[in-house]
Scaffold this motif. Structure first.
Motif, mmCIF file in Angstrom:
data_model
loop_
_atom_site.group_PDB
_atom_site.id
_atom_site.type_symbol
_atom_site.label_atom_id
_atom_site.label_comp_id
_atom_site.label_asym_id
_atom_site.label_seq_id
_atom_site.Cartn_x
_atom_site.Cartn_y
_atom_site.Cartn_z
ATOM 1 N N MET A 75 45.814 40.788 49.675
ATOM 2 C CA MET A 75 44.806 41.356 48.788
ATOM 3 C C MET A 75 44.638 40.525 47.515
ATOM 4 O O MET A 75 43.527 40.367 47.005
ATOM 5 C CB MET A 75 45.185 42.792 48.427
ATOM 6 N N TRP A 121 44.390 45.132 43.310
ATOM 7 C CA TRP A 121 43.882 45.720 44.551
ATOM 8 C C TRP A 121 44.992 45.986 45.568
ATOM 9 O O TRP A 121 44.814 46.779 46.499
ATOM 10 C CB TRP A 121 42.799 44.837 45.162
ATOM 11 N N THR A 139 40.922 38.979 46.840
ATOM 12 C CA THR A 139 40.166 39.526 45.711
ATOM 13 C C THR A 139 40.381 38.763 44.404
ATOM 14 O O THR A 139 39.683 39.033 43.424
ATOM 15 C CB THR A 139 40.570 41.003 45.473
ATOM 16 N N ASP A 140 41.366 37.855 44.391
ATOM 17 C CA ASP A 140 41.753 37.163 43.153
ATOM 18 C C ASP A 140 42.161 38.151 42.057
ATOM 19 O O ASP A 140 42.024 37.864 40.868
ATOM 20 C CB ASP A 140 40.615 36.259 42.635
ATOM 21 N N ASP A 141 42.634 39.310 42.467
ATOM 22 C CA ASP A 141 43.068 40.340 41.520
ATOM 23 C C ASP A 141 44.184 41.140 42.181
ATOM 24 O O ASP A 141 43.956 41.880 43.135
ATOM 25 C CB ASP A 141 41.902 41.256 41.160
ATOM 26 N N SER A 183 46.141 34.080 39.204
ATOM 27 C CA SER A 183 46.418 34.288 40.620
ATOM 28 C C SER A 183 47.187 33.087 41.160
ATOM 29 O O SER A 183 46.646 31.985 41.234
ATOM 30 C CB SER A 183 45.110 34.473 41.402
#
Length: 547
Positions: free
Chosen positions: A247, A256, A251-253, A368
């Protein structure tokens, strides 16, 4: 008044009609009748020579027992007050398997939540700007809350409805996990608090679910079902790494990663409500069943054993403290937990630092970071977990036939081999990452051998009335002295080594490498504890069977 019993399993179509005399017609579940009544029921032969009339326990019908001793749900005989009583063994077993499947699914989610944080530890460390010691403390807070809550849920699980406790726990930890995904970098202390709350929620499940499975199945199938249940520890742990890393990459986050398992938890809650029986039979009294001939099986209870089985929590703890098989195997499990907790938290970060030290991976300077090590380690955890738990259960099944001490000896041997593999992995990390992955995999494989075997040891050396309490105490001790402190201890040792050194990539790696050596020594200590268990296990097993 007549009752018809369907004899399931061997003769599904067979039925026997029993004429019930007046001494049972007034009160359907009366546990007392005279010798004349016994003759008419055909159950006197089951008692043998009785010196006085009375005391024929009606084991086919559900007597007026205390609430916790009655038959309920999946394992209960289908008993109705009316002209017909049907006992469907095949239907009961189907419900038992469905219940076990739901519990396994929830166990999967449980351990996915455990290992989401280690899967993206590098991202979290950078986001909240945490040192190695503080980063290790994050998992320690989770485990501390988990272990402190476990005895409470063990007490409740032995005395109250287990399904309600499980459902409340799933809802609570899913809601808190979802909420933790919205915490900003300025409120890191709330993130720490949320992990502690998730630990409290998961304690309600890990303490109670194995006892339900133990109640649903007889001894032969119990080991198999517990093995399947515990397969989901490594599978869920590995999927936690994979989910978190995947994830974060997609999503680069990393936030999530905390929004998937709550959705799975919602589905688990629905399945618990719909498919898990409201109550399950606790295996505390003599099992009440019908013989194939249709007569009522009677088992005279020892005076003072069943009817005086109610004990206080302090009495339960005092009894368990005298059970040396339980004590030594719990300490062996503590060593396992210490090693597992340290590996689960730090291995992906350790491997990343090893790659940076070798120059094969650049330092992470962005939010990230590269999560490939988490993905690989997650895959290793899943594969070695499935293979290890399966191999351990099968080895225990086969070796028990030739050696009654097989279970603790298997655990001791696997701990010694695991410690050796982990030590070699640490030495190889400086020069060869692939070899490090291989030896880490073998180390995890031999650790996984013990999961189902250790729990099975507890279940046959501890009387059923104390099993939830015993599991809770084992969780408390193993986490208090094991994985509650090991992530923080490893991080603190790493910080101490780096304190007097010039900050560098090499010392960042070496400090973690040196601190990890502690795990190898603890693994050897755990093998010694399991060897001590083998000296007492035969005597404690016999005592538990007698009770």
């Amino acid at each position: 008044m007549k009752f018809q019993f369907l004899v399931a399993g061997l003769f599904p179509a067979a039925s026997v009609v029993i004429e019930v005399p007046p001494c049972l017609s007034t009160e359907l579940t009366s546990a007392w009748c005279t010798k004349e009544t016994l003759h008419s029921l055909g159950c006197l032969s089951a008692l043998g020579n009785m010196q006085s009339p009375g005391a024929c326990e009606n084991t086919g019908l559900q007597s007026q027992l205390p609430l916790e001793e009655r038959n309920y749900g999946a394992t209960a005989a289908q008993v109705r007050q009316g002209p017909l009583v049907s006992v469907s063994r095949s239907g009961s077993m189907k419900r038992a398997y469905v219940t076990a499947a739901v519990l396994c699914y929830v166990n999967l989610i449980n351990f996915m939540d455990w290992f989401i944080v280690p899967g993206i530890l590098l991202d979290i460390q950078g986001y909240f700007k945490l040192s190695d010691g503080d980063t290790g403390l994050l998992q320690t807070v989770f485990i501390l809350c988990y272990m402190l809550a476990a005895p409470i849920f063990g007490y409740l699980g032995d005395r109250y409805n287990r399904k309600i406790i499980l459902g409340a726990g799933v809802f609570f930890w899913s809601a808190v996990t979802l909420g933790s995904s919205f915490i900003s970098e300025w409120y890191y202390w709330i993130f720490f608090l949320s992990r502690g709350l998730v630990g409290i929620g998961t304690a309600s499940y890990s303490t109670i679910a194995p006892t339900i499975i133990a109640d649903l199945f007889e001894e032969g199938k119990r080991t198999t079902m517990l093995s399947i249940f515990y397969l989901f520890i490594p599978v869920g742990s590995g999927l936690g790494y994979v989910l978190a890393a995947g994830m974060a990459d997609v999503t680069d986050d990393w936030h999530w990663a905390f929004r998937i398992t709550p959705c799975m938890g919602g589905l688990a809650l629905v399945l618990l409500i719909l498919l898990v029986p409201h109550r399950t039979q606790r295996r505390t009294a003599a099992h009440r069943a019908l013989s194939i001939s249709g007569t009522i099986r009677v088992k005279a209870e020892k005076p003072g054993v069943q009817r005086t089985a109610k004990t206080t929590w302090c009495q339960d703890v005092a009894s368990l403290a005298k059970n040396w098989s339980f004590v030594w195997s719990s300490l062996g499990l503590t060593a396992m937990a210490f090693v597992t907790g340290a590996l689960g938290t730090w291995v992906p970060l350790f491997l990343y630092r090893a790659e940076v030290a070798q120059g094969t991976e650049p330092p992470c300077l962005q939010e990230s970071c590269n999560s490939s090590n988490s993905l690989i380690f997650g895959g290793i955890t899943i594969g070695t977990g499935i293979l290890g738990v399966t191999a351990g259960a099968e080895a225990a099944r086969r070796l028990r036939k030739i050696n009654s001490k097989a279970d603790p000896l298997i655990c001791a041997t696997s701990m010694f081999i695991s410690a050796l593999c982990l030590y070699v992995a640490l030495v190889m990390a400086q020069t060869n990452i692939i070899s490090t992955f291989i030896f880490v995999a073998f180390g995890e494989l031999f650790l996984s051998v013990n999961w189902a075997v250790v729990t099975d040891i507890l279940l046959y050396v501890v009387t059923p009335r104390r099993q939830s309490t015993a599991l809770a105490l084992q969780i408390l001790v193993s986490h208090l002295l094991g994985d509650a402190g090991s992530p923080y201890l490893i991080g603190t040792i790493s910080n101490a080594i780096q304190a007097n050194k010039v900050p560098s990539v090499q010392w960042s790696f070496w400090s973690m490498q040196y601190s990890f050596i502690l795990c190898a020594f603890v693994g050897v200590l755990g093998g010694g504890f399991f060897l001590l268990t083998s000296f007492y296990i035969e005597e404690d097993r016999k005592e538990a069977e007698q009770l």
